[in-house]
Motif scaffolding. Structure first.
Motif, mmCIF file in Angstrom:
data_model
loop_
_atom_site.group_PDB
_atom_site.id
_atom_site.type_symbol
_atom_site.label_atom_id
_atom_site.label_comp_id
_atom_site.label_asym_id
_atom_site.label_seq_id
_atom_site.Cartn_x
_atom_site.Cartn_y
_atom_site.Cartn_z
ATOM 1 N N GLU A 115 0.731 -1.117 -0.059
ATOM 2 C CA GLU A 115 0.033 -0.050 -0.042
ATOM 3 C C GLU A 115 0.884 1.230 -0.024
ATOM 4 O O GLU A 115 2.059 1.198 0.350
ATOM 5 C CB GLU A 115 -0.799 -0.017 1.360
ATOM 6 N N ASP A 116 0.295 2.319 -0.433
ATOM 7 C CA ASP A 116 0.952 3.716 -0.422
ATOM 8 C C ASP A 116 2.224 3.760 -1.536
ATOM 9 O O ASP A 116 2.400 2.667 -2.076
ATOM 10 C CB ASP A 116 1.409 4.003 0.906
ATOM 11 N N SER A 117 2.673 4.879 -1.757
ATOM 12 C CA SER A 117 3.948 4.840 -2.645
ATOM 13 C C SER A 117 4.883 4.255 -1.984
ATOM 14 O O SER A 117 5.101 4.028 -0.694
ATOM 15 C CB SER A 117 4.197 6.449 -2.810
ATOM 16 N N GLY A 118 5.958 3.789 -2.990
ATOM 17 C CA GLY A 118 7.010 3.186 -2.526
ATOM 18 C C GLY A 118 7.918 2.605 -3.426
ATOM 19 O O GLY A 118 7.687 2.871 -4.810
ATOM 20 N N HIS A 119 9.089 2.327 -3.233
ATOM 21 C CA HIS A 119 10.242 2.023 -4.098
ATOM 22 C C HIS A 119 10.662 0.639 -3.816
ATOM 23 O O HIS A 119 11.151 0.243 -2.657
ATOM 24 C CB HIS A 119 11.523 2.971 -4.024
ATOM 25 N N TYR A 120 10.338 -0.374 -4.735
ATOM 26 C CA TYR A 120 10.664 -1.763 -4.635
ATOM 27 C C TYR A 120 11.910 -2.231 -5.416
ATOM 28 O O TYR A 120 12.071 -1.983 -6.538
ATOM 29 C CB TYR A 120 9.299 -2.531 -5.054
ATOM 30 N N GLU A 121 12.886 -2.956 -4.682
ATOM 31 C CA GLU A 121 13.991 -3.613 -5.260
ATOM 32 C C GLU A 121 13.831 -5.059 -5.092
ATOM 33 O O GLU A 121 13.701 -5.299 -3.868
ATOM 34 C CB GLU A 121 15.172 -2.777 -4.952
ATOM 35 N N VAL A 122 14.381 -5.820 -6.064
ATOM 36 C CA VAL A 122 14.621 -7.284 -5.895
ATOM 37 C C VAL A 122 16.024 -7.450 -6.244
ATOM 38 O O VAL A 122 16.310 -7.027 -7.574
ATOM 39 C CB VAL A 122 13.618 -7.970 -6.469
ATOM 40 N N ILE A 123 16.699 -8.435 -5.548
ATOM 41 C CA ILE A 123 17.850 -8.634 -5.865
ATOM 42 C C ILE A 123 18.067 -10.285 -5.675
ATOM 43 O O ILE A 123 17.576 -10.615 -4.738
ATOM 44 C CB ILE A 123 19.019 -8.112 -5.043
ATOM 45 N N ILE A 151 3.351 4.972 -7.362
ATOM 46 C CA ILE A 151 3.125 6.142 -7.040
ATOM 47 C C ILE A 151 1.648 6.438 -6.514
ATOM 48 O O ILE A 151 0.797 6.013 -7.385
ATOM 49 C CB ILE A 151 3.325 7.208 -8.163
ATOM 50 N N ASP A 152 1.257 6.828 -5.421
ATOM 51 C CA ASP A 152 -0.211 6.937 -4.733
ATOM 52 C C ASP A 152 -0.360 8.211 -4.456
ATOM 53 O O ASP A 152 0.317 8.732 -3.419
ATOM 54 C CB ASP A 152 -0.312 5.891 -3.465
ATOM 55 N N SER A 153 -0.744 9.091 -5.194
ATOM 56 C CA SER A 153 -0.800 10.499 -5.218
ATOM 57 C C SER A 153 -2.241 10.893 -5.487
ATOM 58 O O SER A 153 -3.030 10.409 -6.174
ATOM 59 C CB SER A 153 0.146 11.090 -6.307
ATOM 60 N N PRO A 154 -2.618 11.854 -4.752
ATOM 61 C CA PRO A 154 -3.908 12.488 -4.862
ATOM 62 C C PRO A 154 -4.492 13.167 -6.168
ATOM 63 O O PRO A 154 -5.560 13.513 -6.635
ATOM 64 C CB PRO A 154 -4.155 13.537 -3.567
ATOM 65 N N LEU A 155 -2.992 13.662 -6.977
ATOM 66 C CA LEU A 155 -3.150 14.400 -8.243
ATOM 67 C C LEU A 155 -3.174 13.459 -9.446
ATOM 68 O O LEU A 155 -3.359 13.710 -10.400
ATOM 69 C CB LEU A 155 -1.878 15.152 -8.255
ATOM 70 N N SER A 156 -2.997 12.018 -9.192
ATOM 71 C CA SER A 156 -2.967 11.034 -10.350
ATOM 72 C C SER A 156 -3.491 9.587 -9.902
ATOM 73 O O SER A 156 -3.382 9.200 -8.536
ATOM 74 C CB SER A 156 -1.608 10.960 -10.984
ATOM 75 N N PRO A 157 -4.037 8.872 -10.681
ATOM 76 C CA PRO A 157 -4.647 7.672 -10.278
ATOM 77 C C PRO A 157 -3.183 6.639 -9.834
ATOM 78 O O PRO A 157 -1.992 7.144 -10.093
ATOM 79 C CB PRO A 157 -4.945 6.861 -11.659
ATOM 80 N N LEU A 158 -3.580 5.561 -9.259
ATOM 81 C CA LEU A 158 -2.497 4.760 -8.512
ATOM 82 C C LEU A 158 -1.866 4.096 -9.738
ATOM 83 O O LEU A 158 -2.450 3.526 -10.668
ATOM 84 C CB LEU A 158 -3.160 3.732 -7.635
ATOM 85 N N HIS A 159 -0.461 4.187 -10.059
ATOM 86 C CA HIS A 159 0.220 3.712 -11.040
ATOM 87 C C HIS A 159 1.719 3.266 -10.580
ATOM 88 O O HIS A 159 2.219 3.582 -9.498
ATOM 89 C CB HIS A 159 0.195 4.667 -12.077
ATOM 90 N N ALA A 160 2.372 2.585 -11.492
ATOM 91 C CA ALA A 160 3.760 2.097 -11.412
ATOM 92 C C ALA A 160 4.690 2.473 -12.594
ATOM 93 O O ALA A 160 4.099 2.423 -13.628
ATOM 94 C CB ALA A 160 3.912 0.666 -10.967
ATOM 95 N N PHE A 161 5.895 2.592 -12.272
ATOM 96 C CA PHE A 161 6.877 2.568 -13.408
ATOM 97 C C PHE A 161 8.283 1.958 -12.806
ATOM 98 O O PHE A 161 8.694 2.054 -11.907
ATOM 99 C CB PHE A 161 6.967 3.933 -13.818
ATOM 100 N N LYS A 162 8.893 1.493 -13.804
ATOM 101 C CA LYS A 162 10.540 1.422 -13.764
ATOM 102 C C LYS A 162 11.310 2.580 -14.294
ATOM 103 O O LYS A 162 12.229 2.676 -13.674
ATOM 104 C CB LYS A 162 10.690 0.009 -14.452
ATOM 105 N N ILE A 163 10.964 3.065 -15.465
ATOM 106 C CA ILE A 163 11.829 4.185 -15.920
ATOM 107 C C ILE A 163 10.613 5.432 -15.792
ATOM 108 O O ILE A 163 9.703 5.261 -16.876
ATOM 109 C CB ILE A 163 12.265 4.192 -17.277
ATOM 110 N N PRO A 164 10.790 6.727 -15.340
ATOM 111 C CA PRO A 164 9.863 7.543 -15.219
ATOM 112 C C PRO A 164 9.875 8.310 -16.763
ATOM 113 O O PRO A 164 10.961 8.537 -17.254
ATOM 114 C CB PRO A 164 10.160 8.687 -14.116
ATOM 115 N N GLU A 165 8.716 8.567 -17.095
ATOM 116 C CA GLU A 165 8.564 9.290 -18.390
ATOM 117 C C GLU A 165 7.991 10.535 -18.275
ATOM 118 O O GLU A 165 8.367 11.526 -19.068
ATOM 119 C CB GLU A 165 7.820 8.465 -19.503
ATOM 120 N N THR A 166 7.105 11.065 -17.426
ATOM 121 C CA THR A 166 6.329 12.334 -17.163
ATOM 122 C C THR A 166 7.103 13.039 -16.388
ATOM 123 O O THR A 166 7.849 12.374 -15.602
ATOM 124 C CB THR A 166 5.015 12.118 -17.000
#
Length: 294
Positions: A115-123, A151-166
């Motif tokens: 839940e909530d925004s987070g940075h996930y890393e797997v090794i 990213i869980d932000s009130p300004l945009s829908p809940l979404h995910a990315f590996k490389i940010p584009e916007t």
């Protein structure tokens, strides 16, 4: 808080790997092992990968991630074994480990809730035990890595990315990275002071960045020594971190602990410290010798 130092030493020279040995001994129910041997140059991985995927949102704040690993060797191995660690914002969220006999392929998959925004890393450490003529044992190993920003932000829908584009995602990534960097730097500085390690004399490598040294040597070590060190490092972490952290004879779950920090001397690296904190904030120091290449 009493300092707890777990010293680990190198196992028999015939194995030419660094094995971690707790001064307290291991709890008797930890029976699984991961054993590395000299590298066989003819055994290679045709694929070795880790992957994180954003699956779905279960409500406004909660969601699921799919976490999978895959490794394929160019020959059948007596034992294939992979161990994978998933970190959320610098803290161990979950582990996966699997082994099979007489196979070249090994695959794992798990769904995890978050839940909530987070940075996930797997090794992930991919390993093969090979049995050669004259009762000789050899290894093949690889390390894979993946990461995902949610990213869980009130300004945009809940979404995910590996490389940010916007521009918005780039800013979200910058903020998450900055917060984690500040937290880890503060914690590492505190651990260095706690264990009286001279910061200027040691190099810091988070475990989540160790895959870099598959293709380049650690400063002060040859590529052969680096490869041998990585195998011994994962062998010890599997025994003394993944299967349980030994505190005075009691096994403590690694879940909730911080990313292990690999601490190597900048000059004449012949040993390494591994520093982290358990879920209840207990500081831990492991030590391993770095054997020279033969």
């Amino acid at each position: 808080m009493r300092k707890r130092t777990i010293l680990l030493t190198v196992c028999a020279a015939a194995l030419v790997v660094g094995l971690f040995l707790s001064i307290y001994g291991k709890p008797n129910y930890l029976r699984e092992t991961l054993i590395t041997f000299p590298i066989d140059p003819n055994a290679t991985y045709t694929e070795a990968s880790s992957n994180l995927e954003f699956l779905q949102s279960t409500d406004e704040d909660e969601y699921k991630l799919r976490w999978d690993t895959l490794s394929v060797l160019n020959e059948e191995a007596a034992i294939r074994q992979d161990v994978s660690l998933l970190f959320e914002d610098g803290v161990l969220k979950d582990t996966m480990s699997k082994w099979e006999e007489n196979t070249e392929l090994l695959a794992q998959q798990k769904e995890v809730s978050a839940e909530d925004s987070g940075h996930y890393e797997v090794i992930t450490f991919h390993h093969a035990e090979l049995r050669r003529p004259n009762n000789e044992f050899r290894s093949a190993q690889a390390i894979s890595f993946d990461q995902l920003y949610v990213i869980d932000s009130p300004l945009s829908p809940l979404h995910a990315f590996k490389i940010p584009e916007t521009a918005e995602d780039k800013e979200s990534k910058r903020i998450l990275d900055y917060i984690l960097e500040q937290q880890q730097t503060y914690d590492w500085d505190d651990l260095f002071e706690y264990y009286q390690i001279p910061s200027s004399q040691y190099r810091r490598i988070p475990l989540t960045k160790i895959d870099t040294y598959q293709s380049e040597s650690i400063p002060g070590l040859t590529m052969e020594e680096t490869t041998k060190f990585l195998g011994g490092l994962w062998e010890g972490l599997y025994k003394n971190y993944v299967l349980g952290i030994d505190l005075n004879g009691t096994a403590v779950s690694p879940i909730g602990s911080t990313v292990p920090l690999i601490v190597i001397p900048k000059e004449n690296p012949d040993h390494v410290f591994i520093l982290f904190r358990t879920a209840d904030d207990t500081p831990i120091q492991l030590m391993q010798s770095i054997p020279a290449a033969e």
